[in-house]
Design an enzyme around this catalytic site. Structure first.
Site, PDB file in Angstrom:
ATOM      1  N   ARG A  54      66.497  75.926  76.969  1.00 32.45           N
ATOM      2  CA  ARG A  54      67.797  76.240  76.327  1.00 32.45           C
ATOM      3  C   ARG A  54      68.005  77.740  76.474  1.00 32.45           C
ATOM      4  NH1 ARG A  54      70.695  74.415  70.790  1.00 32.45           N
ATOM      5  NH2 ARG A  54      70.955  72.633  72.178  1.00 32.45           N
ATOM      6  N   HIS A  83      75.877  71.238  79.065  1.00 28.99           N
ATOM      7  CA  HIS A  83      74.952  70.636  78.093  1.00 28.99           C
ATOM      8  C   HIS A  83      74.769  69.164  78.497  1.00 28.99           C
ATOM      9  CE1 HIS A  83      72.596  70.138  74.632  1.00 28.99           C
ATOM     10  NE2 HIS A  83      73.448  70.460  73.665  1.00 28.99           N
ATOM     11  N   GLN A  99      73.427  66.449  76.056  1.00 29.12           N
ATOM     12  CA  GLN A  99      74.405  66.056  75.038  1.00 29.12           C
ATOM     13  C   GLN A  99      75.368  65.011  75.600  1.00 29.12           C
ATOM     14  OE1 GLN A  99      74.780  67.287  71.658  1.00 29.12           O
ATOM     15  NE2 GLN A  99      76.064  65.463  71.668  1.00 29.12           N
ATOM     16  N   ASP A 122      84.123  70.556  68.797  1.00 28.68           N
ATOM     17  CA  ASP A 122      82.933  71.416  68.726  1.00 28.68           C
ATOM     18  C   ASP A 122      83.333  72.667  67.955  1.00 28.68           C
ATOM     19  OD1 ASP A 122      80.430  72.540  69.161  1.00 28.68           O
ATOM     20  OD2 ASP A 122      80.717  72.888  71.309  1.00 28.68           O
ATOM     21  N   CYS A 131      79.210  67.288  68.596  1.00 33.61           N
ATOM     22  CA  CYS A 131      77.828  67.485  69.053  1.00 33.61           C
ATOM     23  C   CYS A 131      76.942  68.037  67.945  1.00 33.61           C
ATOM     24  CB  CYS A 131      77.814  68.402  70.270  1.00 33.61           C
ATOM     25  SG  CYS A 131      78.730  69.936  70.033  1.00 33.61           S
ATOM     26  N   ARG A 174      70.708  61.117  71.005  1.00 35.36           N
ATOM     27  CA  ARG A 174      70.040  62.201  71.739  1.00 35.36           C
ATOM     28  C   ARG A 174      68.589  61.798  72.037  1.00 35.36           C
ATOM     29  NH1 ARG A 174      71.960  67.422  71.471  1.00 35.36           N
ATOM     30  NH2 ARG A 174      70.426  67.682  73.131  1.00 35.36           N
TER      31      ARG A 174
HETATM   32  N1   CP Z   1      74.088  69.430  69.726  1.00 34.27           N
HETATM   33  C1   CP Z   1      73.005  70.224  69.854  1.00 34.27           C
HETATM   34  O1   CP Z   1      72.622  70.614  70.979  1.00 34.27           O
HETATM   35  O2   CP Z   1      72.394  70.480  68.680  1.00 34.27           O
HETATM   36  P1   CP Z   1      71.281  71.607  68.455  1.00 34.27           P
HETATM   37  O3   CP Z   1      71.945  72.933  68.756  1.00 34.27           O
HETATM   38  O4   CP Z   1      70.854  71.467  67.034  1.00 34.27           O
HETATM   39  O5   CP Z   1      70.169  71.350  69.419  1.00 34.27           O
END
Ligand code: CP
Length: 318
Positions: free
Chosen positions: A115, A142, A145, A237, A277, A305
């Site tokens: 990430r 992403h 997601q 979002d 998300c 997820r």
């Molecule tokens: N939606 C998502 O990626 O959540 P986090 O940032 O908690 O990983």
């Protein structure tokens, strides 16, 4: 009403042949995407059948940004498949070049889940790592997601129905991944965003090409009501993502008319679901009433997820 029991996917997972990594949604072929969704549904129904599938395998999570869902679901996915995970937080490559990080970590694990702030970081890790690299969020995409998102939509409406997905908000990384993945699957996709918050034009060109192949309709509008009209799923979002804090005032002003509230949600189909998300800033991009409504699917989406990422690890690391 007849209930169709889904057939089970092939016992031996299809291995990813389109390249070792998942950095962008387009790093999966259509067949791989279809198989992943089938496998994610099967893993969800029969988790114990996969309890030893990754025995002896490990993943490293390299996270530059905070996470609840992505971190926990990858760690649990590895564990529940019989494997292991290790977590490292902080700038990837902050202490040494990325090419050195990649060539250390790939000696210890079978996959790297990263990430990062800049998409270039996952590209550079993948360039040097002999282990597959999975993008767990970058400033461009992403993809993990999006897999859970389309799994959730298909659970509600089936794979055959011509659904309309309305993303109302910023043309950001989450919107990019959902746009690409939804239109590939033949879902109609409309983005409703303020002027100045359009998605990346290259992503839009790619999505237009994919939509013309699948027969999906792709639209971008600055009218949130037009975006929401007749939608099967309304998705939003946060207005201010990590790293954009200095733009908070400008963003809040621009996005206020795009808030998903009961009035906007009422323009969608009566059976429409609400998706996010997460994490959310309740009262900003969506109201509590929408998030807590019986048509909110946000926690099913978060659950998925786990299943989608189990399928991904099975495909990439088996
Ligand atoms: N939606 C998502 O990626 O959540 P986090 O940032 O908690 O990983």
């Amino acid at each position: 009403m007849t209930t169709t029991v889904p057939s089970r996917p092939a016992a031996n997972p299809i291995l990813k042949t389109s390249g070792p990594d998942l950095l962008r949604d387009l790093d999966l072929t259509d067949d791989e995407l279809g198989y992943l969704l089938e496998l994610a549904a099967d893993v969800k129904r029969f988790p114990s059948d996969y309890a030893q599938a990754l025995r002896g395998k490990s993943i490293a999570l390299l996270f530059e940004k905070p996470s609840l869902r992505t971190r926990l679901t990858f760690e649990l996915a590895a564990k529940q498949l019989g494997g292991n995970s290790v977590f490292c937080e902080g700038p990837v490559g902050g202490r040494e070049p990325l090419k050195d990080v990649a060539r250390n970590v790939d000696r210890w694990v079978n996959g790297i889940v990263a990430r990062v702030f800049s998409h270039d970081t996952v590209e550079e890790l993948a360039r040097w790592s002999s282990a597959p690299v999975i993008n767990a969020l970058s400033d461009m995409y992403h993809p993990c997601q999006a897999l859970a998102d389309v799994q959730t939509i298909r659970e509600r409406f089936g794979a055959q129905e011509k659904v309309k997905v309305a993303f109302i908000g910023d043309g950001n990384n989450v919107a990019h991944s959902l746009m690409i993945t939804a239109v590939r699957l033949g879902m109609n996709f409309t983005l409703g965003c303020p002027q100045g918050f359009l998605p990346n034009p290259e992503v839009v060109v790619q999505a237009e090409g994919l939509a013309s192949l699948s027969g999906a309709a792709l639209a971008i509008t600055h009218d949130p009501r037009a975006a929401a009209e007749g939608a099967h799923a309304i998705y939003t979002d946060v207005w201010v993502s990590m790293g954009q804090e200095r733009e908070t005032a400008r963003r809040k002003k621009a996005f206020q008319p795009f808030q998903v509230n009961e009035e906007l949600f009422a323009l969608a189909r009566p059976d429409a679901i609400f998706l996010h998300c997460l994490p959310a800033r309740r009262g900003e991009e969506a109201t509590d009433a929408v998030m807590e409504s019986d048509r909110s699917a946000i926690f099913d989406q978060a659950e998925n997820r786990l299943h989608a990422q189990k399928a991904l690890l099975l495909m990439m690391l088996s």
